[in-house]
Every structure is written in C-alpha cells, then in structure tokens.
Design a protein around this motif. Sequence first.
Motif, mmCIF file in Angstrom:
data_model
loop_
_atom_site.group_PDB
_atom_site.id
_atom_site.type_symbol
_atom_site.label_atom_id
_atom_site.label_comp_id
_atom_site.label_asym_id
_atom_site.label_seq_id
_atom_site.Cartn_x
_atom_site.Cartn_y
_atom_site.Cartn_z
ATOM 1 N N SER A 127 -42.428 2.973 -17.922
ATOM 2 C CA SER A 127 -41.116 3.548 -16.966
ATOM 3 C C SER A 127 -40.529 4.609 -17.463
ATOM 4 N N LEU A 128 -40.225 4.549 -18.564
ATOM 5 C CA LEU A 128 -39.400 5.124 -19.121
ATOM 6 C C LEU A 128 -40.080 6.644 -19.014
ATOM 7 N N VAL A 129 -41.490 6.889 -19.578
ATOM 8 C CA VAL A 129 -42.757 7.933 -19.581
ATOM 9 C C VAL A 129 -42.787 8.683 -18.351
ATOM 10 N N ALA A 130 -42.689 8.671 -17.532
ATOM 11 C CA ALA A 130 -42.374 8.596 -16.058
ATOM 12 C C ALA A 130 -41.062 8.800 -15.363
ATOM 13 N N ASP A 131 -39.930 8.621 -16.218
ATOM 14 C CA ASP A 131 -38.454 8.879 -15.831
ATOM 15 C C ASP A 131 -38.414 8.473 -14.652
ATOM 16 N N ALA A 132 -38.891 6.931 -14.113
ATOM 17 C CA ALA A 132 -39.121 5.988 -13.950
ATOM 18 C C ALA A 132 -37.583 5.275 -13.482
ATOM 19 N N PRO A 133 -36.588 4.539 -12.392
ATOM 20 C CA PRO A 133 -35.328 4.103 -12.960
ATOM 21 C C PRO A 133 -35.866 2.958 -14.078
ATOM 22 N N ILE A 134 -35.210 2.701 -14.658
ATOM 23 C CA ILE A 134 -34.697 1.125 -15.434
ATOM 24 C C ILE A 134 -33.165 0.228 -15.129
ATOM 25 N N GLY A 135 -33.155 -0.722 -14.643
ATOM 26 C CA GLY A 135 -31.544 -0.844 -14.398
ATOM 27 C C GLY A 135 -31.140 -2.814 -14.722
ATOM 28 N N PRO A 136 -30.342 -2.912 -14.654
ATOM 29 C CA PRO A 136 -30.167 -4.962 -14.616
ATOM 30 C C PRO A 136 -30.960 -5.335 -13.241
ATOM 31 N N SER A 137 -31.258 -4.253 -11.868
ATOM 32 C CA SER A 137 -32.663 -5.603 -11.868
ATOM 33 C C SER A 137 -34.085 -5.426 -12.285
ATOM 34 N N THR A 138 -34.213 -4.570 -13.241
ATOM 35 C CA THR A 138 -35.206 -5.096 -13.314
ATOM 36 C C THR A 138 -35.720 -5.755 -14.464
ATOM 37 N N PHE A 139 -34.418 -6.337 -15.480
ATOM 38 C CA PHE A 139 -34.571 -7.087 -16.161
ATOM 39 C C PHE A 139 -34.534 -8.257 -15.329
ATOM 40 N N ALA A 140 -33.483 -8.923 -14.319
ATOM 41 C CA ALA A 140 -33.370 -9.587 -13.722
ATOM 42 C C ALA A 140 -34.704 -10.348 -13.227
ATOM 43 N N ALA A 141 -35.488 -8.922 -12.642
ATOM 44 C CA ALA A 141 -37.136 -9.436 -10.972
ATOM 45 C C ALA A 141 -38.044 -9.899 -12.904
ATOM 46 N N LEU A 142 -37.391 -9.354 -14.160
ATOM 47 C CA LEU A 142 -39.004 -9.563 -15.140
ATOM 48 C C LEU A 142 -37.831 -11.457 -15.534
ATOM 49 N N GLY A 143 -36.841 -11.156 -15.559
ATOM 50 C CA GLY A 143 -36.508 -12.400 -15.979
ATOM 51 C C GLY A 143 -36.623 -14.005 -15.450
ATOM 52 N N ILE A 218 -39.417 -6.227 -5.028
ATOM 53 C CA ILE A 218 -38.327 -4.604 -4.247
ATOM 54 C C ILE A 218 -36.802 -4.453 -5.278
ATOM 55 N N GLU A 219 -36.807 -5.576 -4.796
ATOM 56 C CA GLU A 219 -35.303 -5.204 -5.754
ATOM 57 C C GLU A 219 -35.277 -4.068 -7.010
ATOM 58 N N ALA A 220 -36.377 -4.666 -7.997
ATOM 59 C CA ALA A 220 -36.336 -3.763 -8.841
ATOM 60 C C ALA A 220 -37.194 -1.999 -8.936
ATOM 61 N N VAL A 221 -37.901 -1.816 -8.263
ATOM 62 C CA VAL A 221 -37.856 -1.150 -7.347
ATOM 63 C C VAL A 221 -37.342 -0.134 -7.205
ATOM 64 N N HIS A 222 -36.701 -0.945 -5.975
ATOM 65 C CA HIS A 222 -35.567 0.160 -5.443
ATOM 66 C C HIS A 222 -33.860 -0.301 -6.178
ATOM 67 N N GLN A 223 -33.700 -0.977 -6.932
ATOM 68 C CA GLN A 223 -32.446 -0.960 -7.955
ATOM 69 C C GLN A 223 -31.689 -1.376 -7.330
ATOM 70 N N LEU A 224 -31.527 -3.023 -6.015
ATOM 71 C CA LEU A 224 -31.070 -2.628 -5.134
ATOM 72 C C LEU A 224 -29.943 -4.188 -6.518
ATOM 73 N N PRO A 225 -28.665 -4.046 -6.802
ATOM 74 C CA PRO A 225 -28.025 -5.458 -7.027
ATOM 75 C C PRO A 225 -28.779 -6.781 -6.889
ATOM 76 N N ILE A 226 -28.789 -7.566 -7.877
ATOM 77 C CA ILE A 226 -29.010 -8.819 -7.698
ATOM 78 C C ILE A 226 -27.553 -9.630 -8.061
ATOM 79 N N SER A 227 -27.132 -10.257 -7.056
ATOM 80 C CA SER A 227 -25.877 -10.799 -8.047
ATOM 81 C C SER A 227 -26.290 -12.206 -9.031
ATOM 82 N N THR A 228 -24.928 -12.735 -9.968
ATOM 83 C CA THR A 228 -25.135 -13.424 -10.931
ATOM 84 C C THR A 228 -25.644 -14.671 -10.288
#
Lengths: 259, 318
Positions: A127-143, A218-228
């Motif tokens: 993702s970093l190489v392709a400059d794709a967005p990485i955010g909290p949703s990404t880590f929530a999705a991986l979790g 979907i949330e991770a790809v579009h960086q949609l918020p995932i609440s706690t």
Amino acid sequence: MSKRLSVIAVLAGHTLRDAIRNKVLYVLLMFALLMIGMGMLLATLSYVERDRILQDVALSSIRLFGAAIAIFIGVGLVHREIDRRTIFTILSKPVSRADFLVGKYLGLVATLWLMLAAMSIGFVGVSLVADAPIGPSTFAALGAVGLELAVLVAIATLFSCFATPFLAGCYSLGFYLIGHITRDLRAIGEASDSEMMRTATAWLHRILPDLESFNWTIEAVHQLPISTSEFAWAAVMGVAWCVAFLTVASLVFERRDLR
Amino acid sequence: MVVDETPIVSIENLVKDFRPGFGLRRKRVLDGISFEVRRGEVFGFIGPNGAGKTTTLKVLMGLIRPTSGGARILGHDISEVGFRRHVGFLPEGPYFYDFLTGRETLDFYSRLCAVPKPERGRRVEELLHKVGLEDAADLRLRAYSKGMLQRVGIAQTLVHDPEIVFLDEPMSGLDPVGRKEIRDLIAGLHSGGKTVFMNTHILSDVELICDRIAIIANGRIVHEADAAALHAATGGEVDISVIGLDVGIAEGLERDFDVQMEGRGERIEIRLASKHVDEVIGRIVGGGGHIRAVAQVGGGLEDLFIETIGANRQQAAR
C-alpha cells in the motif's frame, strides 16, 4: 488455577514452536504474499480506483489464505497428536483434556496471528509503495481478520475432536462458507412469503457464526470510519463463538477413547 | 525393599467394550477384571497379544473410559486429574516431538507436571545422567535410536518423581544390552521405594524383577501369584553345580531333599525341586562347598503361562 494456566501456557508455547516448523505453512504464506503483490499488477490494468483494487485484492488474499491456514492447522490438532502417539505421555500427566485442547488451540491462534502479522506487513508495504491510503480502518479490518481466524480455528478444533483431518477440513470449509452467507440467507428469508422460510433463515443466522461481521474490507479500502463500539462488539462476538466451539469440543473430546 | 500390603492400585470389576466400527457389534476387551497392586512392589501384568494389557493401562491412565467398574490409584478415582502428579507412564513404543532435544523434552514434561523452577533443571540433569543420555542431551530426538528413545521415555516417566510408574512393554524391541539397562533401571526404582506396574510378555524379565504377577487372557484375570507362590506353583527343577562338596553333606541332601546327584570329576551336578533351592544352597555353602552355577530346568513362569493360557483357550472354545 495458576497451575492450570501454566500448563495451558506450556502447551500453547510448545504448539507454536511445533507449528512454525511446518513447511507447508511457509508455502501458503509465500502464496499469500505473492497474491498481495499481485494486487499491484491487477491495479495497473485499471484506469480508475487503482488503490481500491489493490487493497481489495490484497485484503481478500489475506482473508482467504488466513482461512486456508487456519483450517489446515486446526483440523489436525487432535488427530496428529493421536497419530504420533504424543498425546499419551501428555494426558497421563496432570493435564486435563480441556486444558490440552485450550493450550493447543491458543498455540495455533498465536501461529495464525504471526502469519497474519507477516501478511499485514506485506499489505502495508504494498500500500505504501502504491501510495494507497492506510488508516485506522485498515488496522481495524486486519484485526477483524485475526478474530475471524480465531473463530475458524475453534471450528476446526471442534471437528478435529471426532473426525479425520479430511472430513474435519470439509466440515470446517462448509462452516466457513455458510458463515459468510447467513446474512444473505436471512435477507432472502425476510423477503420470502413463507413464514417457515423466514423462521428457518432467522434461526440459521442466530445459530451459525456470522463471519461477515468480521469482514471490513470495504471500510478499509474506502477508509470509512469504524467505531470502537463496533469493533468491541465484533470482538465480544468472536470471543463468545470461540468459547462456545471450544466448550463443545472439550465435551466431545472428554468422551473420546484414545486407543 | 519391603512391600507394604496397602493397595496403591485397586481395580474393581473393570469392563471395557469397544465398537469395532459403525453399526458393528460391541466387542468386550476387558471382562470384569479385579486386582490390586501393593505399595513398593514390582507388579508384572502379563498376557498374550490382544489380551487386554494395554487397554487396562490406558484405562488406568484415563486415556480410555471404562464401560463399567472402576479403579483407584493412590486412593483417587482414575477419572481425576490432579493425582497424576504422583504417577508416571511409559506407553508402548513411546513417541515424542522429534524437533526437541532430549533435554528440552524432559524440560517440557517437567513443566507440564509443574515441577518448581529451581528444581527443574537439577531434576532434568539428574535424569539424563540416570538414563545415560548426558552426551546426547542436546541432540534432536529424530537422531535417537530406539533404545535411546525408550530411555527418554523412562526419564519423562520419572521427571516429577512419581510414587508409582506404569510401564507398557518397557523392553519391547530392545537388544539384550538395552533390555538389561532398562531392567536395571526398574530394579533401581524398586530399591528406591517406587511401585512399578509393568505390562510385558517377556517372561524371563518378569521372573527376574517382579514381586507379583497377574496373567490376563481374553480380558479376564486367569492367574495371580506372588514370587514365592509362583516358584512353588511352577514345580520346576533346578540344577546346581558344586565343587568341594563334603560326602556327609551330600548324603544328607539325598536323604532330606530327594536330590539326584551326578559326579563329573571334581564337579558334582545336583538336580532338585526348585522349592528346596534356598535350603540346599544353604547346606552346601555351610558345609564348605563352592557353588559354580545354578540353572532353572523346565517349569518356570513360561510353563505356567503356556499352561494357563492353553487352559483358558480350551475353556473359551467349549
């Protein structure tokens, strides 16, 4: 109680050590990393939403290969120990069958989470190489993938208590597939005119684990918020399913003759 | 080692049925067996293949659930887990995790038995020395021979210093040297006050080390005896080779014990009933004679075993 926890910890550590020596796991991991890399290639075929395609393919690869590894290592959990006759010397020590199962299970979950960590590093790197967005949703999705794998390996553990690895693999795969469509089945049932159909699909959704609740691609790809609270609820559900499957597995395993 | 009469293992009316396959009739493997093992003795549990020896041991170890009846070890019901801290078990042809070294294997089992940390390392080293594996302690088990694996098996049985050890065919597949080593280990356990329950069909070993035996056939106990009764019951004869036997003593032996004597130069061969062997040897040595050899002639446990099993088969065939 502390003695039981210590036995469980010893078995978990030992299982992790045993599992990471399995070469097949590394082959699967290599394929998973290859598929994550393939996401970059597939993304170049499109003019639009390259980031989305890249992350969609990569996350799906992580989920699929994670599931394959979970089923692969989970279905042999009991059978392999009986086949190698290593279980006799363990269960003749002050180790209850339930503690044995839980210890082995936790060792497998730790193995899976290590594999998931390796795949996640690959995902973030690509993702970093392709400059794709990485955010909290990404880590929530991986979790959430980690939670799904824990549930899946609990399912495989249950089947490994009474079936051969092949059959346990078939049953686990069936549960995995059904677990991903129970929501759709319920939706189909709700749209049906038949009361029986509505009740049956609603019960199926209640009884079987809803594995789609761990799918936040979907949330991770579009960086949609995932609440706690959403994540906490998924975690509670995941742990509850694991406890339920392991409880049934312990009851089944307790009755089994180890010949 | 003095044997205490208190039972350390008591088995009562133990029954185990197995279903050979789905929809098939149940097969009775253990048919109401009952016996006791006393504290401090070496108990030999013998029987032909398929008689139910291993099944009995697995029931005692909680690996197989009894269909009915029960057993107690150290006063605890076998369904309990905690008392196994005082029990050691060596399965037949033991298998271990071959990616571990000998030392790591013993450490793993000592952790499972919650051996306290300060004691753990010392205990592992002590056992490696006891079973003669110090030089191979850091080799992975996949490089071990069968005899070495058996010795690791014995060591893991003892890693938590149990009161009683259960050994399933401990000499199986070993060469004569290996058998002697294991036999010596068992004798060492016995003299150290441990109770040993041994499944085997190597009768010469049983004769050498067991205080008491039980014979199982077709899932039933068909004979039980202690060492003295066993020797009396077997009715075999013993040859004693002597030099320097006084004529008066020789005449006394012929008169009192109905022995047969044959002179071979300076050496005299005496054949007598095995039940008199202690007294005869006492008289010979007391009279200044020198014993050169003592050998069992016929009889013995093997004859008793074959006789008992044969009778049981005939009974079963009727």
